[in-house]
Design an enzyme around this catalytic site. Structure first.
Site, short mmCIF file in Angstrom:
data_model
loop_
_atom_site.label_atom_id
_atom_site.label_comp_id
_atom_site.label_asym_id
_atom_site.label_seq_id
_atom_site.Cartn_x
_atom_site.Cartn_y
_atom_site.Cartn_z
N ASN A 85 -20.00 -1.17 19.30
CA ASN A 85 -19.98 0.02 18.45
C ASN A 85 -19.34 -0.28 17.10
O ASN A 85 -19.77 0.22 16.06
CB ASN A 85 -19.25 1.17 19.14
CG ASN A 85 -19.51 2.48 18.45
OD1 ASN A 85 -20.65 2.78 18.12
ND2 ASN A 85 -18.46 3.23 18.17
N TYR B 121 -17.81 8.53 5.45
CA TYR B 121 -17.55 9.88 4.91
C TYR B 121 -18.62 10.25 3.89
O TYR B 121 -18.31 10.70 2.78
CB TYR B 121 -16.17 9.93 4.26
CG TYR B 121 -15.00 9.65 5.19
CD1 TYR B 121 -14.99 10.12 6.50
CD2 TYR B 121 -13.90 8.92 4.75
CE1 TYR B 121 -13.92 9.88 7.34
CE2 TYR B 121 -12.81 8.67 5.59
CZ TYR B 121 -12.83 9.15 6.88
OH TYR B 121 -11.77 8.93 7.71
N ASP C 262 -3.26 8.37 4.55
CA ASP C 262 -4.71 8.18 4.67
C ASP C 262 -5.36 8.36 3.31
O ASP C 262 -4.67 8.69 2.32
CB ASP C 262 -5.30 9.15 5.72
CG ASP C 262 -6.52 8.56 6.45
OD1 ASP C 262 -7.50 8.21 5.77
OD2 ASP C 262 -6.49 8.47 7.69
N TRP D 160 -7.03 11.79 21.70
CA TRP D 160 -5.55 11.85 21.73
C TRP D 160 -5.05 13.11 22.45
O TRP D 160 -3.91 13.17 22.86
CB TRP D 160 -4.97 11.75 20.32
CG TRP D 160 -5.32 10.45 19.64
CD1 TRP D 160 -5.66 10.29 18.34
CD2 TRP D 160 -5.37 9.13 20.23
NE1 TRP D 160 -5.94 8.97 18.07
CE2 TRP D 160 -5.77 8.24 19.21
CE3 TRP D 160 -5.15 8.62 21.50
CZ2 TRP D 160 -5.93 6.86 19.44
CZ3 TRP D 160 -5.32 7.25 21.72
CH2 TRP D 160 -5.69 6.41 20.70
N ASP E 277 -4.61 4.31 -0.63
CA ASP E 277 -5.46 3.27 -0.06
C ASP E 277 -4.52 2.20 0.51
O ASP E 277 -3.77 1.57 -0.26
CB ASP E 277 -6.36 2.70 -1.17
CG ASP E 277 -7.28 1.60 -0.66
OD1 ASP E 277 -6.94 0.92 0.33
OD2 ASP E 277 -8.34 1.40 -1.28
N HIS F 10 -9.34 -2.35 14.36
CA HIS F 10 -10.68 -2.63 14.93
C HIS F 10 -11.82 -2.33 13.94
O HIS F 10 -12.95 -2.69 14.18
CB HIS F 10 -10.88 -1.91 16.27
CG HIS F 10 -11.15 -0.44 16.19
ND1 HIS F 10 -11.55 0.31 17.27
CD2 HIS F 10 -11.07 0.44 15.15
CE1 HIS F 10 -11.72 1.56 16.91
NE2 HIS F 10 -11.43 1.68 15.64
N ASP F 11 -11.48 -1.66 12.84
CA ASP F 11 -12.50 -1.36 11.83
C ASP F 11 -12.77 -2.55 10.91
O ASP F 11 -13.74 -2.55 10.17
CB ASP F 11 -12.04 -0.21 10.91
CG ASP F 11 -12.04 1.14 11.61
OD1 ASP F 11 -12.75 1.29 12.61
OD2 ASP F 11 -11.32 2.03 11.14
C1 LIG Z 1 -11.07 4.84 13.09
S1 LIG Z 1 -10.10 5.90 12.15
C2 LIG Z 1 -8.63 6.06 13.16
C3 LIG Z 1 -7.88 7.33 12.89
C4 LIG Z 1 -6.64 7.56 13.75
N1 LIG Z 1 -5.65 6.54 13.54
C5 LIG Z 1 -7.02 7.67 15.20
O1 LIG Z 1 -6.70 6.78 16.00
O2 LIG Z 1 -7.64 8.70 15.55
C6 LIG Z 1 -9.57 4.93 10.78
C7 LIG Z 1 -8.73 5.72 9.80
O3 LIG Z 1 -8.36 4.83 8.71
C8 LIG Z 1 -8.50 5.56 7.49
N2 LIG Z 1 -8.72 4.60 6.40
C9 LIG Z 1 -9.79 3.79 6.23
N3 LIG Z 1 -9.64 3.04 5.12
C10 LIG Z 1 -8.44 3.38 4.59
C11 LIG Z 1 -7.73 2.93 3.43
N4 LIG Z 1 -8.23 1.98 2.63
N5 LIG Z 1 -6.52 3.47 3.19
C12 LIG Z 1 -6.01 4.45 4.03
N6 LIG Z 1 -6.64 4.89 5.13
C13 LIG Z 1 -7.85 4.37 5.41
C14 LIG Z 1 -9.70 6.45 7.74
O4 LIG Z 1 -9.79 7.51 6.84
C15 LIG Z 1 -9.45 6.90 9.17
O5 LIG Z 1 -8.64 8.02 9.22
#
Ligand SMILES: C[S@@+](CC[C@H](N)C(=O)[O-])C[C@H]1O[C@@H](n2cnc3c(N)ncnc32)[C@H](O)[C@@H]1O
Length: 345
Positions: free
Chosen positions: A302, A147, A210, A164, A236, A255-256
């Site tokens: 990726n 971001y 989020d 989705w 968070d 997966h992140d």
């Molecule tokens: C890859 S995106 C997936 C979004 C959604 N679940 C989807 O499948 O389209 C990961 C999401 O996790 C949120 N995120 C990342 N770190 C976070 C944290 N520490 N606390 C809350 N949300 C978080 C991001 O802002 C993002 O919206």
């Protein structure tokens, strides 16, 4: 059929030129080719397309013909002149007014993902994402890099909801979730999947949790969901208290992250979860030996260039869930591009 050598060289050329195919798709979307043809009352020639888009006649003709060979456009010849129209594929996925449009995802792939992939060899060498190389931003705080500007945050949020629109409803129907009255979509972004959930299970109460800047952007820039209100909660998920719920959705979140971070998050989810509740993990799943399917292997690469995580096999998710205390782990078994795993507290 050519000789084995010809076939091998053909395959090599196909792979080597694969990026050109992606760029034809990205450029035609960026220039607005498919939207223009969707609005035109009849097929248009290259000169008419070029005039309306303000592009060169020569370049436009080459691009349109390449799109036709890729079956992104249909071409017919009228009085010796080629005229182009959208195919069913482009009408469904490449026109902004289509309810299944994938234009925002393609824009993100073209402008962000593609630039990170230019450093794939470096990512493999270093074992980490490439925001530093591609955009000159520090990658220590993953989502600060993702971001890195407000525009980039909105591009990412818009991109994520596209898939989705096509697969969300089917995924949310994999298991009967109507037995979970209070649902929390952790990392639920703009609320795209929560929206599908609510339209399938209108009796449920759904909250998206989020990061604060994402919740603010979701409330400011994204249309309110049909079929009832979705609550948004900023925080968070690694540090702040998680809201109590019967079901937590983690879609494309695990997966992140590394195994260690996933374990930390799942342990927090288990602690917050009501007795008898559960967690629904939605991810693209690797085969049990990790050697396929190719799209998921590419997604895993990726994750290497863009995150701290990877795609996993069902067994790897089961192990993470079980270690956090979850039981009765069930695979959705849909084996689509994305699949769901449900586990109980
Ligand atoms: C890859 S995106 C997936 C979004 C959604 N679940 C989807 O499948 O389209 C990961 C999401 O996790 C949120 N995120 C990342 N770190 C976070 C944290 N520490 N606390 C809350 N949300 C978080 C991001 O802002 C993002 O919206």
């Amino acid at each position: 059929m050519g000789s084995p050598e010809d076939q091998a060289f053909g395959l090599l050329s196909e792979y080597a030129n694969g990026f050109m195919v992606s760029q034809v798709l990205f450029a035609a979307c960026d220039l607005g080719v498919f939207d223009l043809l969707a609005q035109a009352p009849e097929p248009l020639g290259a000169a008419a397309v070029a005039a309306r888009l303000g592009t060169s006649g020569h370049g436009t003709e080459l691009l349109l013909d390449a799109c036709a060979s890729l079956r992104l456009l249909a071409v017919e010849t009228q009085a010796g002149q080629a005229a182009y129209a959208n195919t069913a594929l482009s009408a469904a996925y490449l026109v902004s007014a289509s309810p299944t449009s994938q234009l925002d995802m393609l824009r993100y792939l073209g402008r962000t993902t593609y630039l990170c992939w230019a450093h794939l060899a470096e990512a493999v060498r270093q074992g980490r994402n490439q925001y530093g190389q591609a955009f000159g931003v520090p990658s220590g705080d993953l989502f600060a890099a993702v971001y890195r500007s407000e525009g980039e945050r909105l591009r990412f949020m818009r991109a994520l909801q596209d898939v989705w629109r096509v697969h969300g409803r089917r995924l949310m129907a994999t298991f009967d979730l109507s037995t979970f009255p209070v649902i929390c979509d952790l990392g639920g972004c703009s609320g795209a999947l929560a929206r599908e959930c609510l339209s399938l299970y209108p009796g449920c109460q759904v909250t998206v949790f989020d990061l604060p800047e994402v919740v603010l952007a979701a409330k400011t820039h994204f249309s309110p969901p049909e079929g009832g209100p979705i609550g948004f909660l900023a925080g968070d998920f690694f540090k702040d208290p998680l809201p109590e719920a019967d079901l937590y959705i983690l879609a494309r979140v695990l997966h992140d992250w590394t195994d260690q971070a996933c374990s930390q998050l799942l342990a927090r989810v288990h602690q917050a979860c009501r007795a008898g509740g559960g967690v629904l993990v939605v991810e693209s799943l690797l085969d049990s030996d990790g050697r396929g399917p190719l799209p998921t292997q590419l997604y895993s690469l990726n994750m290497l260039v863009q995150t701290e995580g990877r795609e996993r096999t069902p067994a790897q998710y089961h192990a993470l869930l079980a270690a956090a205390g979850f039981r009765d782990i069930q695979d959705g078994g849909t084996r689509g591009l994305y699949d769901a795993i449900l586990a109980r507290k």
